[in-house]
Design a protein around this motif. Structure first.
Motif, PDB file in Angstrom:
ATOM      1  N   ALA A 212       0.838  -1.194   0.000  1.00 14.35           N
ATOM      2  CA  ALA A 212       0.000   0.000   0.000  1.00 14.35           C
ATOM      3  C   ALA A 212       0.874   1.245   0.000  1.00 14.35           C
ATOM      4  O   ALA A 212       1.909   1.297   0.655  1.00 14.35           O
ATOM      5  CB  ALA A 212      -0.910  -0.005   1.216  1.00 14.35           C
ATOM      6  N   LEU A 213       0.444   2.221  -0.749  1.00 14.39           N
ATOM      7  CA  LEU A 213       1.160   3.492  -0.780  1.00 14.39           C
ATOM      8  C   LEU A 213       0.717   4.363   0.382  1.00 14.39           C
ATOM      9  O   LEU A 213      -0.437   4.284   0.811  1.00 14.39           O
ATOM     10  CB  LEU A 213       0.871   4.229  -2.088  1.00 14.39           C
ATOM     11  CG  LEU A 213       1.430   3.630  -3.360  1.00 14.39           C
ATOM     12  CD1 LEU A 213       0.924   4.387  -4.558  1.00 14.39           C
ATOM     13  CD2 LEU A 213       2.933   3.650  -3.332  1.00 14.39           C
TER      14      LEU A 213
ATOM     15  N   LEU B 275      -0.706   7.598   2.256  1.00 19.76           N
ATOM     16  CA  LEU B 275      -1.795   8.483   1.844  1.00 19.76           C
ATOM     17  C   LEU B 275      -1.259   9.755   1.186  1.00 19.76           C
ATOM     18  O   LEU B 275      -1.815  10.227   0.200  1.00 19.76           O
ATOM     19  CB  LEU B 275      -2.677   8.835   3.050  1.00 19.76           C
ATOM     20  CG  LEU B 275      -3.864   9.735   2.757  1.00 19.76           C
ATOM     21  CD1 LEU B 275      -4.811   9.045   1.789  1.00 19.76           C
ATOM     22  CD2 LEU B 275      -4.567  10.118   4.034  1.00 19.76           C
TER      23      LEU B 275
ATOM     24  N   GLU C 191      -0.462   9.196  -2.465  1.00 18.04           N
ATOM     25  CA  GLU C 191      -1.689   9.091  -3.260  1.00 18.04           C
ATOM     26  C   GLU C 191      -2.355  10.445  -3.456  1.00 18.04           C
ATOM     27  O   GLU C 191      -2.831  10.758  -4.546  1.00 18.04           O
ATOM     28  CB  GLU C 191      -2.655   8.112  -2.599  1.00 18.04           C
ATOM     29  CG  GLU C 191      -2.183   6.674  -2.651  1.00 18.04           C
ATOM     30  CD  GLU C 191      -3.139   5.725  -1.965  1.00 18.04           C
ATOM     31  OE1 GLU C 191      -4.128   6.181  -1.366  1.00 18.04           O
ATOM     32  OE2 GLU C 191      -2.898   4.507  -2.051  1.00 18.04           O
TER      33      GLU C 191
ATOM     34  N   THR D 231      -0.195  12.590  -5.845  1.00 13.94           N
ATOM     35  CA  THR D 231      -0.320  12.040  -7.195  1.00 13.94           C
ATOM     36  C   THR D 231      -1.675  12.395  -7.805  1.00 13.94           C
ATOM     37  O   THR D 231      -1.759  12.831  -8.958  1.00 13.94           O
ATOM     38  CB  THR D 231      -0.123  10.517  -7.179  1.00 13.94           C
ATOM     39  OG1 THR D 231       1.161  10.225  -6.641  1.00 13.94           O
ATOM     40  CG2 THR D 231      -0.241   9.921  -8.565  1.00 13.94           C
ATOM     41  N   ALA D 232      -2.733  12.230  -7.026  1.00 15.58           N
ATOM     42  CA  ALA D 232      -4.076  12.554  -7.521  1.00 15.58           C
ATOM     43  C   ALA D 232      -4.207  14.046  -7.822  1.00 15.58           C
ATOM     44  O   ALA D 232      -4.792  14.433  -8.845  1.00 15.58           O
ATOM     45  CB  ALA D 232      -5.131  12.128  -6.501  1.00 15.58           C
TER      46      ALA D 232
ATOM     47  N   TYR E 233       4.787   8.563  -8.129  1.00 16.04           N
ATOM     48  CA  TYR E 233       4.105   7.287  -7.891  1.00 16.04           C
ATOM     49  C   TYR E 233       5.022   6.089  -8.140  1.00 16.04           C
ATOM     50  O   TYR E 233       5.179   5.220  -7.282  1.00 16.04           O
ATOM     51  CB  TYR E 233       2.871   7.209  -8.799  1.00 16.04           C
ATOM     52  CG  TYR E 233       2.032   5.986  -8.589  1.00 16.04           C
ATOM     53  CD1 TYR E 233       1.111   5.917  -7.553  1.00 16.04           C
ATOM     54  CD2 TYR E 233       2.160   4.886  -9.432  1.00 16.04           C
ATOM     55  CE1 TYR E 233       0.340   4.791  -7.363  1.00 16.04           C
ATOM     56  CE2 TYR E 233       1.391   3.753  -9.249  1.00 16.04           C
ATOM     57  CZ  TYR E 233       0.479   3.719  -8.211  1.00 16.04           C
ATOM     58  OH  TYR E 233      -0.277   2.591  -8.020  1.00 16.04           O
TER      59      TYR E 233
END
Length: 120
Positions: A6-7, A9, A12, A15-16, A64
């Motif tokens: 799992a990355l 938070l 993520e 990246t988002a 990522y």
């Protein structure tokens, strides 16, 4: 089976955010391309927006995949660097070609800039 870790938070979220920002720049460039009236106005928004969008997407990809591989992923930098070099050159060549065509058609365009010093 290969376990996918799992990355965190924060990776993520960043990246988002970069992907959304890159998509927003691409959308703004497309809107500018459609909404502006003539060729010379239409050249600027897509050139800038696509370059900024590509930088955001590349940064998201670098973050990522560098985190997944536990090593810096530097070859993804080639895409935005090449875009930053080629987009302005292409834009300049397109603008000069369009200006030349307008001059040959007899349309009113700005006067040519001479590279020679004035005689006198």
């Amino acid at each position: 089976m290969n376990q996918v870790e799992a990355l965190p938070l924060w990776v993520e979220v960043i990246t988002a955010a970069l992907l959304l920002l890159g998509s927003l720049f691409a959308l703004l460039g497309a809107i500018g391309l459609v909404r502006l009236k003539d060729f010379f106005q239409r050249m600027h928004p897509p050139a800038l927006a696509s370059t900024l969008g590509a930088w955001c997407i590349a940064l998201a990809s670098i973050l990522y995949f560098s985190w997944l591989k536990h090593a810096p992923l530097l070859h993804a930098w080639l895409i935005p660097i090449l875009l930053s070099i080629t987009v302005p050159v292409t834009t300049l060549l397109l603008a000069r070609a369009a200006l030349f065509r307008k001059r040959m058609a007899g349309d009113e365009v700005p006067a040519e800039v001479s590279s020679r010093p004035p005689q006198g």
